[in-house]
Design an enzyme around this catalytic site. Structure first.
Site, PDB file in Angstrom:
ATOM      1  N   TYR A 241       5.775  -7.639  -0.269  1.00 39.09           N
ATOM      2  CA  TYR A 241       5.313  -6.272  -0.556  1.00 39.09           C
ATOM      3  C   TYR A 241       3.982  -6.010   0.144  1.00 39.09           C
ATOM      4  O   TYR A 241       3.802  -4.973   0.803  1.00 39.09           O
ATOM      5  CB  TYR A 241       5.158  -6.108  -2.072  1.00 39.09           C
ATOM      6  CG  TYR A 241       4.542  -4.797  -2.505  1.00 39.09           C
ATOM      7  CD1 TYR A 241       5.313  -3.649  -2.607  1.00 39.09           C
ATOM      8  CD2 TYR A 241       3.186  -4.717  -2.813  1.00 39.09           C
ATOM      9  CE1 TYR A 241       4.753  -2.439  -3.008  1.00 39.09           C
ATOM     10  CE2 TYR A 241       2.614  -3.516  -3.215  1.00 39.09           C
ATOM     11  CZ  TYR A 241       3.398  -2.381  -3.306  1.00 39.09           C
ATOM     12  OH  TYR A 241       2.840  -1.194  -3.694  1.00 39.09           O
TER      13      TYR A 241
ATOM     14  N   SER B 291      -1.144   0.224  -0.005  1.00 45.20           N
ATOM     15  CA  SER B 291      -1.540  -0.420  -1.263  1.00 45.20           C
ATOM     16  C   SER B 291      -2.747  -1.305  -1.035  1.00 45.20           C
ATOM     17  O   SER B 291      -2.914  -1.873   0.063  1.00 45.20           O
ATOM     18  CB  SER B 291      -0.379  -1.282  -1.786  1.00 45.20           C
ATOM     19  OG  SER B 291      -0.811  -2.077  -2.870  1.00 45.20           O
TER      20      SER B 291
HETATM   21  P1  NAP Z   1       7.719   3.951  -9.297  1.00 42.03           P
HETATM   22  O1  NAP Z   1       7.089   4.533 -10.510  1.00 42.03           O
HETATM   23  O2  NAP Z   1       8.445   2.645  -9.394  1.00 42.03           O
HETATM   24  O3  NAP Z   1       8.683   5.061  -8.647  1.00 42.03           O
HETATM   25  C1  NAP Z   1       9.385   4.720  -7.495  1.00 42.03           C
HETATM   26  C2  NAP Z   1      10.028   5.959  -6.923  1.00 42.03           C
HETATM   27  O4  NAP Z   1      10.626   5.605  -5.657  1.00 42.03           O
HETATM   28  C3  NAP Z   1      11.132   6.504  -7.795  1.00 42.03           C
HETATM   29  O5  NAP Z   1      11.103   7.896  -7.682  1.00 42.03           O
HETATM   30  C4  NAP Z   1      12.393   5.910  -7.165  1.00 42.03           C
HETATM   31  O6  NAP Z   1      13.545   6.711  -7.379  1.00 42.03           O
HETATM   32  C5  NAP Z   1      12.004   5.940  -5.710  1.00 42.03           C
HETATM   33  N1  NAP Z   1      12.729   4.995  -4.850  1.00 42.03           N
HETATM   34  C6  NAP Z   1      12.842   3.655  -4.987  1.00 42.03           C
HETATM   35  N2  NAP Z   1      13.579   3.150  -3.982  1.00 42.03           N
HETATM   36  C7  NAP Z   1      13.961   4.191  -3.217  1.00 42.03           C
HETATM   37  C8  NAP Z   1      14.752   4.322  -2.053  1.00 42.03           C
HETATM   38  N3  NAP Z   1      15.318   3.255  -1.465  1.00 42.03           N
HETATM   39  N4  NAP Z   1      14.934   5.565  -1.528  1.00 42.03           N
HETATM   40  C9  NAP Z   1      14.383   6.652  -2.122  1.00 42.03           C
HETATM   41  N5  NAP Z   1      13.617   6.588  -3.220  1.00 42.03           N
HETATM   42  C10 NAP Z   1      13.420   5.360  -3.755  1.00 42.03           C
HETATM   43  O7  NAP Z   1       6.618   3.735  -8.136  1.00 42.03           O
HETATM   44  P2  NAP Z   1       5.086   4.226  -8.022  1.00 42.03           P
HETATM   45  O8  NAP Z   1       4.251   3.226  -8.738  1.00 42.03           O
HETATM   46  O9  NAP Z   1       4.973   5.659  -8.307  1.00 42.03           O
HETATM   47  O10 NAP Z   1       4.840   3.938  -6.468  1.00 42.03           O
HETATM   48  C11 NAP Z   1       4.940   4.962  -5.480  1.00 42.03           C
HETATM   49  C12 NAP Z   1       4.365   4.394  -4.190  1.00 42.03           C
HETATM   50  O11 NAP Z   1       3.009   3.969  -4.405  1.00 42.03           O
HETATM   51  C13 NAP Z   1       5.101   3.170  -3.655  1.00 42.03           C
HETATM   52  O12 NAP Z   1       5.178   3.218  -2.253  1.00 42.03           O
HETATM   53  C14 NAP Z   1       4.228   2.017  -4.102  1.00 42.03           C
HETATM   54  O13 NAP Z   1       4.384   0.882  -3.287  1.00 42.03           O
HETATM   55  C15 NAP Z   1       2.854   2.641  -3.971  1.00 42.03           C
HETATM   56  N6  NAP Z   1       1.839   1.962  -4.781  1.00 42.03           N
HETATM   57  C16 NAP Z   1       1.942   1.910  -6.137  1.00 42.03           C
HETATM   58  C17 NAP Z   1       0.963   1.233  -6.864  1.00 42.03           C
HETATM   59  C18 NAP Z   1       1.003   1.104  -8.375  1.00 42.03           C
HETATM   60  O14 NAP Z   1       0.220   0.312  -8.948  1.00 42.03           O
HETATM   61  N7  NAP Z   1       1.860   1.837  -9.066  1.00 42.03           N
HETATM   62  C19 NAP Z   1      -0.102   0.610  -6.206  1.00 42.03           C
HETATM   63  C20 NAP Z   1      -0.177   0.702  -4.823  1.00 42.03           C
HETATM   64  C21 NAP Z   1       0.807   1.374  -4.124  1.00 42.03           C
HETATM   65  P3  NAP Z   1      14.461   6.581  -8.729  1.00 42.03           P
HETATM   66  O15 NAP Z   1      13.678   7.288  -9.827  1.00 42.03           O
HETATM   67  O16 NAP Z   1      15.697   7.303  -8.376  1.00 42.03           O
HETATM   68  O17 NAP Z   1      14.643   5.134  -8.996  1.00 42.03           O
END
Ligand code: NAP
Length: 247
Positions: free
Chosen positions: A152, A138
């Site tokens: 985080y 991130s």
């Molecule tokens: P999101 O929309 O909140 O989706 C999270 C996903 O992770 C969901 O599929 C959830 O499953 C799953 N998950 C959560 N805890 C878990 C666990 N303990 N074991 C297995 N699966 C788990 O997140 P996102 O924004 O797509 O983020 C994806 C990645 O990108 C993350 O690593 C995040 O830190 C990184 N990221 C995101 C952003 C942003 O702005 N969105 C920015 C930088 C980095 P369920 O559907 O079953 O809950």
């Protein structure tokens, strides 16, 4: 391909694009079986191959079960280490040990355990055919997120270092290890961190005056994981619309 956290957000976008590119995709999820099922259904309706598996990436037993399910679909060639969590804004002085443990367990230990399972299967010195791992870090790793989500941010700093180290460890084993470093992407993660309006609030101050989409991050991941990126390993690609691009 195993996509951890493939039920929603960036992981779901990766699963859909990867299946369209010809991968058989295993969609992992933590609790939202309906969301995972809908991703699998969309892939199957488009003629692709996919299945779903529940599992907490922060649990060693669950990770073993996730990869056993992947083995049933054929030899592993790619892991997208995407599952991650983001908590409420807080000062470190007010964070509980339970919160810190959860953030580090899912974001750091989870990525290590999944990469370990993938390395055991893909490393040529262990009888594998090589492959590719893409980690999700991130922009917060560069910004530090002090006063907000320092836990985080530091967990993603660990993923930066892990990406570089594991890339070197597996380079001669036919396994490339890379990462994407998203900025503000419009997914559910902000609401799950207690701030459903975070993206809207930040938009005026983002360099492009808009957040990124899950699809835009997935495009970068699909390139890094593919043979088109065959000489890229240890690479961490900013997909942040200009946010936090300086070291
Ligand atoms: P999101 O929309 O909140 O989706 C999270 C996903 O992770 C969901 O599929 C959830 O499953 C799953 N998950 C959560 N805890 C878990 C666990 N303990 N074991 C297995 N699966 C788990 O997140 P996102 O924004 O797509 O983020 C994806 C990645 O990108 C993350 O690593 C995040 O830190 C990184 N990221 C995101 C952003 C942003 O702005 N969105 C920015 C930088 C980095 P369920 O559907 O079953 O809950």
């Amino acid at each position: 391909m195993v996509v951890t956290g493939g039920s929603r957000g960036i992981g779901a976008a990766v699963a859909l694009k990867a299946a369209a590119a010809g991968y058989a995709v295993l969609v992992n999820y933590a609790g939202n079986a309906a969301a995972a099922g809908s991703v699998v259904e969309r892939i199957r309706q488009a003629g692709g191959t996919a299945d779903r598996v529940r599992g907490d990436v922060g649990s060693e037993a669950d990770v073993e079960a996730i990869f056993a399910a992947a083995d049933a679909m054929g030899p592993l060639s790619a892991l997208i280490n995407n599952a991650g969590v983001f908590d409420q804004p807080s000062l470190l002085a007010d964070m509980t040990a339970e919160r810190l443990e959860r953030t580090f367990r899912i974001n750091i230990l989870g990525s290590f355990l999944c990469a370990r399972a993938a390395a055991r299967r893909m490393a040529q010195s262990r009888g594998g055919k090589g492959g590719s791992i893409v980690n999700l870090t991130s922009a917060a790793a560069k910004l530090g997120a002090g006063g907000e989500n320092i836990d985080y941010a530091a967990s993603k700093g660990a993923i930066d270092t892990f990406t570089i180290g594991l890339a070197r460890e597996l380079a001669a084993d036919g396994v490339r290890v890379t990462a994407v470093r998203p900025g503000i992407i419009d997914t559910d993660i902000h609401a799950s961190g207690g701030r459903p309006d975070r993206v809207a609030q930040m938009t005026p101050n983002l360099p492009m005056r808009r957040p990124g989409t899950a699809d835009e991050v997935a495009e970068a991941i699909l390139w890094l994981v593919s043979d088109s990126a065959s000489y890229s390993t240890g690479t961490i690609l900013d997909v942040s619309g200009g946010r936090a691009i300086l070291p």
